[in-house]
Each structure stands twice: as C-alpha cells, then as structure tokens.
Design a protein around this motif. Structure first.
Motif, PDB file in Angstrom:
ATOM      1  N   GLU A 174      -6.633   2.731   6.647  1.00  9.85           N
ATOM      2  CA  GLU A 174      -7.403   1.961   5.662  1.00  9.85           C
ATOM      3  C   GLU A 174      -7.305   0.462   5.949  1.00  9.85           C
ATOM      4  N   LYS A 215      -2.766   5.094   5.074  1.00  5.46           N
ATOM      5  CA  LYS A 215      -2.693   3.709   4.616  1.00  5.46           C
ATOM      6  C   LYS A 215      -2.888   2.723   5.769  1.00  5.46           C
ATOM      7  N   LYS A 223       0.818  -1.207   0.000  1.00  2.94           N
ATOM      8  CA  LYS A 223       0.000   0.000   0.000  1.00  2.94           C
ATOM      9  C   LYS A 223       0.856   1.262   0.000  1.00  2.94           C
ATOM     10  N   LEU A 224       2.096   1.133   0.440  1.00  2.00           N
ATOM     11  CA  LEU A 224       3.011   2.276   0.478  1.00  2.00           C
ATOM     12  C   LEU A 224       3.924   2.331  -0.746  1.00  2.00           C
TER      13      LEU A 224
END
Length: 411
Positions: free
Chosen positions: A121, A118, A73-74
């Motif tokens: 989420e 992130k 996600k990063l």
C-alpha cells in the motif's frame, strides 16, 4: 554526454518481497527513486486468510519502520515479544531474557501477509516508486554508466544502481559471478501456527532438541479470542515426511509433546509448510553498479530468528550510504558507495551467520554430557549480567555499527 531515458531512476530493485519493498520505501522516504521488478503477482501474495507464515521483527527493525512511515500502518497488527525463554530440551537450567521496563519489547510477531499488504500500500502510493509486478526480465546489463533491464512487456528500465533482493536462489547474483559459501543442514523446518488453551503472556520459547530447535512465537489472539502462536520446528530431513503426513489431531498431539504442555491443549490454526534448511554467505556483496541485500547475500539457520532482520540491516545501511552520497552529488552506483557498503555489511553478516551456525551445531550434539555442558552454559549466561545484556542486544538487532534508521531516526 550520456542520454537519460524517461524510465531512469536512482535504483532498480529486483525482488518485490519484504526486503525489496522496504528498500524502495526506505529510499523514497528520503527522496530517492526506484523501479521494483518482480515476476510474482503481488495480489496473489496478499489473499485474505491466514496461511501460517509469520515473521519476528526485532525492536531495531521496528524503529526503522517507524522512521520510514510504515510503523503507524502496522500499529496494533503485531504481537509484542516481552520475554524470550531458552532451554535444552525442557530440562532444568533455562535462560530467560526479560528487558527492563524502560527498554520496551524485544520484537514483534507479524503475519507475513499483513507486512506485505501494508508495504505494498505504501509503495503503490509513492510518486518515487514504480512497480513492475508481475513482470519477467528478458535481459539485463551493467556498464560504467548505468544498469539496464528489459522487461517482457517491452519496457526498458535504467538506473544508476541495481539492487538485488531476489532471495536465496538469486540468478542475478550468480550471473554476476558473486561466489558464496553454502551447505545444507540435512534438516527441514516445519512452519505453521496453532491455537492453544493457555495464554502465551508474550513469551517466545526456544527449546533445543538434538534433532533441531523448536520455537514457539507469540501472536495476537484471533477474532474469536483464541490464543495463538507460530511454530518453527526443525527436524531431521528423513523424519519430516512422516510428520507432514500426520492428520491435524496427530500433529497437534505431537506438538503438545514437544512443548511439554507449556500452553495446554492445542489445535492447528493453519496448515504446516516445510522447507529445507541451508547456510550461505557471499564474500563479495557488490559488483559494478550492483549490490546484494537480504537473502541474496546471506542465509542462515532460523535458530535465532534473525534472518529477515539481518536483511533489514542491509537495507538500513545501504539507504544511509545512498542518501548521504546523493547529498554530496554522487550517483547511487558510484564505486565509493559500493566499497563502503561492502566494508560495512560483509563483516556483520558473516559474524551473525557463523555464530548462528555454531549455535545450531552445539545444540545438535546428543548425549547426557553434551546436554549437561549446554545447561551449564545457559546457567552461566543467566547469572552473568554483561553476557545476558550482550545476547539481548543481539536479539534486538542493536549490536555492531548500527545504521541511523535502526535507531528510529531519519537520515
């Protein structure tokens, strides 16, 4: 027989910041459940726009992020640090850390807002994590069976273990009677970001002045293609008000002087914030059904940029202990787990914190003789491969008894 409520989980985590949310996700990725309680509104912490706050994530912490599913996600959101350049006031005798090509980057720079976004989420999507944010704690208790929290909306949460990730001013830590050594540095850290003329080439600069260290940390270019870096500038507390009253042009000019023109002309990319610098370290980081992680347990000078990464080592170690214990049928709050965590983390956190404190004091001594000695020491490290490798391992967060997650492996 002890009755278990429907609001019972393996752990309750007080604190929904970067450490608290990572703790929850790390446990959930291995099947353990968590309540996360924080009085702050998470959406207010993730508003659109760059506020200048950034974090250097070591390569070992990035390996843990990959292992718990956060890394993907990063992807593309952080700027790799490929080299660290250290000098005593921009004088000759600088030290540089450049890893072998096979070893990859030393760390990555992220905007704090993106890290929070992130993480939030991920934990919001987990069936094993329940977020109570924003919520105030009305009361809490711990006994031989469980930890219990009552929230301002009437919810009563129970868990086998209470994990405290409240930060430096942790009330829960203090109420538990966990004493700490602490002192102020009489310095203020000014933190912000700049746009600059020359590319940073993924180099992090640490320039030591008698008034305090000056760090320049590489960031990704913005949407306009402008080169950016984060600044962490430590100054004497009596001088800080004057600096903070400067207008953008005056501040930029002062920064250019401190940087010696390394990156050419600069402009401010965000307003600079300031905070006092201090040291604290808890001798005991556990109590009955309670464990401290991150800044609740230890806080240090930002001179080496290891504060958050040291907290992530707490997260990785505690996760490993709790996951292994659950597979043996032990509760998260079992005294054996807490004893193991205390033994594992207390020595590492103390040694890193004290080393950082000593380093700051050594470089704060003014005078030509002190400067010459420091430059001689830097040159010795530069020429001595084993010493240089040791310090590079420290920068990566790869020294000591490394938890499994920090090797990029699942438990």
């Amino acid at each position: 027989m002890t009755q278990i409520s429907s609001n019972h989980k393996d752990v309750i985590i007080i604190g929904g910041g970067l450490i608290g949310l990572t703790m929850a996700q790390s446990l959930a990725s291995h099947g353990l459940s968590a309540h996360v309680v924080d009085r702050a509104d998470p959406h207010a912490m993730m508003v659109k726009g760059f506020d200048g706050r950034t974090t250097a994530i070591s390569s070992s912490t990035m390996a843990m992020f990959d292992a718990i599913g956060l890394g993907e996600k990063l992807d593309g959101k952080g700027c790799p640090i490929n080299q660290i350049w250290v000098s005593d006031g921009l004088k000759k005798g600088a030290l540089d850390f450049i890893p072998e090509a096979k070893d990859g980057f030393l760390g990555k720079m992220f905007e704090n807002r993106i890290l929070r976004q992130k993480l939030y989420e991920m934990v919001s999507a987990s069936d094993l994590i329940t977020l109570h944010m924003p919520r105030n704690i009305i009361s809490q208790s711990r006994d031989d069976h469980r930890a219990t929290l009552t929230l301002d909306n009437g919810d009563i949460l129970t868990a086998s273990l209470l994990i405290v990730a409240e930060g430096r001013q942790s009330k829960t830590r203090d109420d538990a009677g966990l004493k700490r050594a602490h002192w102020q540095y009489n310095h203020i850290a000014m933190v912000g970001a700049i746009c600059h003329e020359k590319p940073h080439q993924n180099i992090a600069y640490e320039i030591f002045y008698p008034a305090g260290p000056f760090a320049i940390l590489p960031m990704l270019d913005n949407e306009k293609g402008q080169h950016r870096s984060a600044i962490v500038w430590s100054v004497d507390e009596k001088d800080a008000p004057a600096y903070l009253k400067m207008g953008p042009r005056g501040y930029a000019a002062e920064l250019e002087t401190q940087m010696g023109g390394i990156l050419g002309k600069i402009d401010l990319a965000a307003d600079f914030a300031s905070y006092p610098l201090s040291f604290h370290n808890c001798i005991d980081i556990t109590a009955n059904r309670l464990a401290l992680v991150g800044d609740s347990a230890h806080g240090m000078h930002p001179i080496a940029g290891q504060g958050l990464n040291l907290g992530m080592r707490d997260v990785a170690a505690l996760t490993e202990i709790l996951v292994e214990a659950s597979r043996l049928g032990l509760e998260a709050g079992d005294a054996q787990n807490l004893a193991r965590y205390q033994k594992w983390r207390s020595i590492d956190t103390l040694s890193v914190s004290v080393a950082t404190d000593i380093l700051n004091r050594l470089f704060s001594v003014s005078g030509k003789t002190a400067s010459a000695i420091r430059r001689f020491g830097l040159s010795m490290v530069q020429r001595t491969k084993p010493l240089k490798s040791f310090f590079m391992s420290e920068a990566r967060g790869e020294s000591g008894a490394l938890p499994i997650l920090l090797r990029g492996e699942r438990i």
